[in-house]
Design a protein around this motif. Structure first.
Motif, PDB file in Angstrom:
ATOM      1  N   PHE A 259      -8.421  19.919  36.649  1.00 22.83           N
ATOM      2  CA  PHE A 259      -7.544  20.480  35.614  1.00 22.83           C
ATOM      3  C   PHE A 259      -6.415  19.518  35.243  1.00 22.83           C
ATOM      4  O   PHE A 259      -5.746  19.700  34.234  1.00 22.83           O
ATOM      5  CB  PHE A 259      -6.947  21.809  36.086  1.00 22.83           C
ATOM      6  N   TYR A 260      -6.188  18.529  36.084  1.00 17.59           N
ATOM      7  CA  TYR A 260      -5.152  17.540  35.813  1.00 17.59           C
ATOM      8  C   TYR A 260      -5.750  16.161  35.578  1.00 17.59           C
ATOM      9  O   TYR A 260      -5.085  15.147  35.762  1.00 17.59           O
ATOM     10  CB  TYR A 260      -4.134  17.507  36.957  1.00 17.59           C
ATOM     11  N   LYS A 261      -7.008  16.147  35.168  1.00 17.36           N
ATOM     12  CA  LYS A 261      -7.668  14.888  34.833  1.00 17.36           C
ATOM     13  C   LYS A 261      -6.970  14.283  33.614  1.00 17.36           C
ATOM     14  O   LYS A 261      -6.769  14.951  32.612  1.00 17.36           O
ATOM     15  CB  LYS A 261      -9.141  15.142  34.517  1.00 17.36           C
ATOM     16  N   GLY A 262      -6.600  13.037  33.717  1.00 16.33           N
ATOM     17  CA  GLY A 262      -5.891  12.391  32.619  1.00 16.33           C
ATOM     18  C   GLY A 262      -4.418  12.727  32.570  1.00 16.33           C
ATOM     19  O   GLY A 262      -3.788  12.595  31.524  1.00 16.33           O
ATOM     20  N   LEU A 263      -3.839  13.173  33.709  1.00 14.23           N
ATOM     21  CA  LEU A 263      -2.416  13.557  33.718  1.00 14.23           C
ATOM     22  C   LEU A 263      -1.510  12.381  33.391  1.00 14.23           C
ATOM     23  O   LEU A 263      -0.542  12.526  32.633  1.00 14.23           O
ATOM     24  CB  LEU A 263      -2.053  14.141  35.090  1.00 14.23           C
TER      25      LEU A 263
END
Length: 294
Positions: A259-263
């Motif tokens: 869900f925090y891929k590419g944060l």
């Protein structure tokens, strides 16, 4: 009007164009420094889609295969999105906040700012969904033959080829994301600015605006990243997801960090975005003599 100071109670809604102008200043990237940040949305969205390359590697791949200008593909769609989504959420938030602050003895409580931010972002997200859909397609499918010539062409072709309902595909996620990012940006900016000024160490100057907007940008990035991932997946799906919940379940199977891929790319894009937006906005307020109670 000139340098005359405007009271909060006098025609505040007329000044909502200031917020839109500051957002468009970021969206158009006319300043050389801001232009250097323009490719980040391209890299951010592609990083979310299970691409194993890091942000720098993805950018280099795009440049090698399609040239430097490919990083700016979809700029018209980005501007169209700002003119719908950003203008709506800023206008509603600023007008409602100033109306409520008109009879108050001091700054509004943070809870009220959060509610205003949520409602204005929800509305802005829905209004901006068609332009957002075209913007995402520009970024992800920029190398596909027959892609849209510009934003208006994209809107027209989607409506003609896929129906008007398709323009609002992912509206639930876009509206939810709009609510969270508006709370993170507008509500948290007002609160951070209020807290910084209450210390007595800093005055209402550009440095204070920078600190408050940097905090707001971080809050917005953290709050909206999970929904940003889901929204991008839904907008680019070809029927593999049955709905938002199914998309969330499938993403969760990849682990919580999915869900925090590419944060990091999201933060690199959204924090400067937030800082420049509010620094420009505060300068416009100062120029037009607009006084705001945070």
């Amino acid at each position: 009007m000139g340098g005359a100071e405007l009271r909060v109670s006098e025609g505040v809604s007329r000044w909502s164009f200031l917020e839109g102008s500051s957002e468009l200043a970021w969206g158009s990237r006319q300043h050389p420094t801001a232009w250097s940040l323009s490719p980040l949305p391209q890299v951010h969205l592609q990083t979310q889609q299970e691409v194993k390359l890091r942000m720098t590697g993805m950018a280099l791949q795009v440049v090698r295969s399609d040239g430097v200008l490919a990083l700016y593909n979809g700029l018209s769609a980005s501007l169209c999105r700002q003119m719908t989504y950003s203008l709506t959420r800023f206008a509603i938030y600023e007008t409602a906040r100033d109306h409520l602050a008109r009879g108050s003895q001091g700054p509004l409580p943070f809870s009220t700012k959060v509610l205003l931010g949520g409602f204005s972002g929800l509305t802005g997200g829905f209004v901006g969904t068609p332009a957002d859909l075209v913007n995402v397609r520009f970024v992800v499918h920029f190398c596909v033959p027959g892609s849209y010539a510009h934003a208006l062409d994209g809107l027209y072709r989607v409506a003609r080829e896929e129906g008007l309902r398709k323009l609002f595909s992912g509206a639930t996620m876009a509206s939810s994301r709009g609510a969270l990012v508006t709370v993170g940006q507008l509500s948290c900016y007002d609160q951070a600015k209020q807290l910084v000024l209450s210390t007595g160490y800093l005055s209402d100057n550009t440095f204070t605006h920078f600190i408050a907007s940097f905090i707001a940008g971080g809050c917005a990035t953290f709050l909206c990243q999970p929904l940003d991932v889901l929204k991008t997946r839904l907008m680019n799906s070809k029927g593999e997801y049955q709905g938002v919940f199914h998309c969330a379940v499938e993403t969760a199977k990849l682990g919580p960090l999915a869900f925090y891929k590419g944060l990091f790319p999201a933060g690199v894009r959204l924090i400067p975005h937030t800082v420049l937006t509010f620094v420009f906005l505060e300068q416009l307020r100062k120029h037009f003599g607009v006084k705001v109670l945070t």
